[in-house]
Design a protein around this motif. Structure first.
Motif, PDB file in Angstrom:
ATOM      1  N   GLU A  51       0.871  -1.119  -0.041  1.00 59.65           N
ATOM      2  CA  GLU A  51       0.026   0.024  -0.083  1.00 59.65           C
ATOM      3  C   GLU A  51       1.025   1.279  -0.012  1.00 59.65           C
ATOM      4  OE1 GLU A  51      -2.737   2.452   3.351  1.00 59.65           O
ATOM      5  OE2 GLU A  51      -3.068   0.105   3.175  1.00 59.65           O
ATOM      6  N   LEU A  52       0.685   1.972  -0.994  1.00 61.74           N
ATOM      7  CA  LEU A  52       1.852   3.212  -1.174  1.00 61.74           C
ATOM      8  C   LEU A  52       1.224   4.361  -0.430  1.00 61.74           C
ATOM      9  CD1 LEU A  52       3.980   4.493  -2.809  1.00 61.74           C
ATOM     10  CD2 LEU A  52       2.443   5.222  -4.407  1.00 61.74           C
ATOM     11  N   ARG A  53       2.062   4.628   0.692  1.00 60.69           N
ATOM     12  CA  ARG A  53       1.890   5.654   1.772  1.00 60.69           C
ATOM     13  C   ARG A  53       2.174   6.950   1.314  1.00 60.69           C
ATOM     14  NH1 ARG A  53      -0.030   4.279   6.669  1.00 60.69           N
ATOM     15  NH2 ARG A  53      -1.385   2.553   6.281  1.00 60.69           N
ATOM     16  N   GLU A  54       3.764   7.246   0.838  1.00 59.00           N
ATOM     17  CA  GLU A  54       4.064   8.419   0.496  1.00 59.00           C
ATOM     18  C   GLU A  54       5.164   8.161  -0.635  1.00 59.00           C
ATOM     19  OE1 GLU A  54       6.193  12.296   2.479  1.00 59.00           O
ATOM     20  OE2 GLU A  54       6.137  10.380   3.774  1.00 59.00           O
ATOM     21  N   VAL A  55       5.364   9.342  -1.472  1.00 57.44           N
ATOM     22  CA  VAL A  55       6.347   9.533  -2.619  1.00 57.44           C
ATOM     23  C   VAL A  55       7.246  10.525  -2.174  1.00 57.44           C
ATOM     24  CG1 VAL A  55       6.858   9.438  -4.939  1.00 57.44           C
ATOM     25  CG2 VAL A  55       4.899   8.199  -4.113  1.00 57.44           C
ATOM     26  N   ILE A  56       8.500  10.487  -2.084  1.00 58.17           N
ATOM     27  CA  ILE A  56       9.397  11.706  -2.018  1.00 58.17           C
ATOM     28  C   ILE A  56      10.394  11.939  -3.242  1.00 58.17           C
ATOM     29  CG2 ILE A  56      11.116  12.762  -0.604  1.00 58.17           C
ATOM     30  CD1 ILE A  56      10.001  10.966   1.788  1.00 58.17           C
ATOM     31  N   THR A  57      10.420  12.838  -3.626  1.00 59.65           N
ATOM     32  CA  THR A  57      11.183  13.031  -5.083  1.00 59.65           C
ATOM     33  C   THR A  57      12.344  14.005  -4.697  1.00 59.65           C
ATOM     34  OG1 THR A  57       9.939  14.904  -5.951  1.00 59.65           O
ATOM     35  CG2 THR A  57       9.292  12.481  -6.819  1.00 59.65           C
ATOM     36  N   ALA A  61       9.644   5.782  -2.294  1.00 64.15           N
ATOM     37  CA  ALA A  61       8.122   5.236  -2.053  1.00 64.15           C
ATOM     38  C   ALA A  61       8.078   4.734  -0.762  1.00 64.15           C
ATOM     39  CB  ALA A  61       8.020   4.576  -3.101  1.00 64.15           C
ATOM     40  N   VAL A  62       7.415   4.971   0.197  1.00 65.21           N
ATOM     41  CA  VAL A  62       7.026   4.511   1.369  1.00 65.21           C
ATOM     42  C   VAL A  62       6.002   3.676   1.352  1.00 65.21           C
ATOM     43  CG1 VAL A  62       6.678   4.355   3.885  1.00 65.21           C
ATOM     44  CG2 VAL A  62       8.324   6.136   2.522  1.00 65.21           C
ATOM     45  N   THR A  63       5.887   2.234   1.459  1.00 63.88           N
ATOM     46  CA  THR A  63       4.756   1.326   1.499  1.00 63.88           C
ATOM     47  C   THR A  63       4.461   0.764   2.772  1.00 63.88           C
ATOM     48  OG1 THR A  63       6.097  -0.537   0.834  1.00 63.88           O
ATOM     49  CG2 THR A  63       5.235   0.824  -0.932  1.00 63.88           C
ATOM     50  N   VAL A  64       3.620  -0.085   2.913  1.00 62.38           N
ATOM     51  CA  VAL A  64       2.973  -0.635   4.073  1.00 62.38           C
ATOM     52  C   VAL A  64       2.527  -2.143   3.582  1.00 62.38           C
ATOM     53  CG1 VAL A  64       1.579  -0.804   6.124  1.00 62.38           C
ATOM     54  CG2 VAL A  64       2.573   1.369   5.585  1.00 62.38           C
ATOM     55  N   GLN A  65       2.854  -3.073   4.130  1.00 63.87           N
ATOM     56  CA  GLN A  65       2.254  -4.354   3.843  1.00 63.87           C
ATOM     57  C   GLN A  65       1.514  -4.794   5.201  1.00 63.87           C
ATOM     58  OE1 GLN A  65       6.207  -6.139   2.738  1.00 63.87           O
ATOM     59  NE2 GLN A  65       5.191  -7.230   1.132  1.00 63.87           N
ATOM     60  N   ARG A  66       0.343  -5.204   5.089  1.00 61.07           N
ATOM     61  CA  ARG A  66      -0.459  -6.059   6.046  1.00 61.07           C
ATOM     62  C   ARG A  66      -0.059  -7.458   6.052  1.00 61.07           C
ATOM     63  NH1 ARG A  66      -1.155  -1.339   8.459  1.00 61.07           N
ATOM     64  NH2 ARG A  66      -2.302  -0.028   7.215  1.00 61.07           N
ATOM     65  N   GLU A 114      11.514  -3.190   7.046  1.00 64.74           N
ATOM     66  CA  GLU A 114      11.968  -3.246   8.381  1.00 64.74           C
ATOM     67  C   GLU A 114      10.781  -4.458   8.978  1.00 64.74           C
ATOM     68  OE1 GLU A 114      10.190   0.202  10.340  1.00 64.74           O
ATOM     69  OE2 GLU A 114       8.084  -0.382  10.049  1.00 64.74           O
ATOM     70  N   LEU A 115      11.293  -4.916   9.873  1.00 68.45           N
ATOM     71  CA  LEU A 115      10.282  -6.091  10.615  1.00 68.45           C
ATOM     72  C   LEU A 115       9.250  -5.678  11.014  1.00 68.45           C
ATOM     73  CD1 LEU A 115      13.147  -7.549  12.980  1.00 68.45           C
ATOM     74  CD2 LEU A 115      12.656  -8.084  10.739  1.00 68.45           C
ATOM     75  N   ALA A 116       8.204  -6.764  11.140  1.00 68.64           N
ATOM     76  CA  ALA A 116       6.669  -6.458  11.324  1.00 68.64           C
ATOM     77  C   ALA A 116       6.764  -5.880  12.743  1.00 68.64           C
ATOM     78  CB  ALA A 116       5.914  -7.771  11.414  1.00 68.64           C
ATOM     79  N   GLU A 117       5.510  -4.867  12.563  1.00 66.19           N
ATOM     80  CA  GLU A 117       5.410  -4.028  13.820  1.00 66.19           C
ATOM     81  C   GLU A 117       4.088  -4.159  14.183  1.00 66.19           C
ATOM     82  OE1 GLU A 117       4.835   0.274  11.795  1.00 66.19           O
ATOM     83  OE2 GLU A 117       6.817  -0.613  12.544  1.00 66.19           O
ATOM     84  N   THR A 118       3.620  -3.635  15.449  1.00 64.27           N
ATOM     85  CA  THR A 118       2.296  -3.464  15.789  1.00 64.27           C
ATOM     86  C   THR A 118       1.659  -2.294  15.066  1.00 64.27           C
ATOM     87  OG1 THR A 118       2.726  -4.594  17.758  1.00 64.27           O
ATOM     88  CG2 THR A 118       0.732  -3.277  17.960  1.00 64.27           C
ATOM     89  N   ASN A 119       0.602  -2.330  14.798  1.00 63.59           N
ATOM     90  CA  ASN A 119      -0.235  -1.080  14.140  1.00 63.59           C
ATOM     91  C   ASN A 119      -0.733  -0.283  15.292  1.00 63.59           C
ATOM     92  OD1 ASN A 119       0.012  -1.666  11.517  1.00 63.59           O
ATOM     93  ND2 ASN A 119      -1.816  -3.136  11.332  1.00 63.59           N
ATOM     94  N   PRO A 120      -0.942   0.993  15.041  1.00 61.40           N
ATOM     95  CA  PRO A 120      -0.475   1.793  13.880  1.00 61.40           C
ATOM     96  C   PRO A 120       0.819   1.890  13.808  1.00 61.40           C
ATOM     97  CG  PRO A 120      -1.389   2.995  15.536  1.00 61.40           C
ATOM     98  CD  PRO A 120      -1.491   1.703  16.109  1.00 61.40           C
ATOM     99  N   PRO A 121       1.358   2.023  12.702  1.00 54.90           N
ATOM    100  CA  PRO A 121       2.686   2.165  12.211  1.00 54.90           C
ATOM    101  C   PRO A 121       3.216   3.502  13.073  1.00 54.90           C
ATOM    102  CG  PRO A 121       1.615   1.852   9.984  1.00 54.90           C
ATOM    103  CD  PRO A 121       0.434   1.918  11.187  1.00 54.90           C
TER     104      PRO A 121
END
Length: 163
Positions: A71-77, A84-89, A119-126
């Motif tokens: 899930e694309l969260r942010e794009v920085i150019t 691109a920062v993404t999140v995987q559930r 990064e390693l899995a973490e507890t939501n919310p990020p």
């Protein structure tokens, strides 16, 4: 720097192809999305560079298929690079997720992954970005991590950014 709709669509397309390759456990298709001197930092597993990337994904697919669905969260150019920062559930655990940072560059009209850092899995919310941390700090951190792992070519490519 604002990203044009066309560039954003191209980055999303690379991420869709990455997800399809993950879902199919196709290490060759994943490796084709990386630049020739790309770097892959898969969290708790050893990193891979350049031609090692295909073998590393094949190895990963042999015992654990990474989850698809970024899930694309942010794009920085920046000048010449796009982050691109993404999140995987984690489908098995609704309260778990992992963030992944992709560094892209345009090689003659074709976007390639220069680096992926998971990064390693973490507890939501990020976790939210710490106060006082800006985009330039993110770029410096990526550059530092790449330098620390002897990814000289990629670090050199990034040396003009965040000096």
């Amino acid at each position: 720097m604002a990203m044009t709709g066309s560039k954003a669509a191209q980055i999303r397309d690379v991420l869709r192809r990455y997800d399809r390759a993950l879902a199919a456990a196709d290490a060759s298709a994943v490796a084709e999305l990386y630049s020739a001197y790309g770097a892959h930092f898969p969290g708790r597993h050893p990193e891979a560079f350049g031609i090692e990337i295909e073998d590393r994904y094949r190895w990963l697919f042999g015992f654990q298929r990474p989850p698809a669905g970024h899930e694309l969260r942010e794009v920085i150019t920046t000048a010449g690079l796009t982050f691109a920062v993404t999140v995987q559930r984690d489908a098995g655990q609704a309260d778990r997720s992992a963030r992944q940072l992709f560094v892209f560059s345009d090689f003659g009209g074709q976007w390639k992954i220069l680096a992926s850092i998971q990064e390693l899995a973490e507890t939501n919310p990020p976790a939210r970005t710490r106060p006082g941390i800006d985009r330039l700090d993110v770029i410096r951190e990526v550059r530092s991590r790449l330098c620390a792992t002897n990814s000289t070519m990629l670090a050199t490519a990034m040396s003009g950014i965040a000096s």
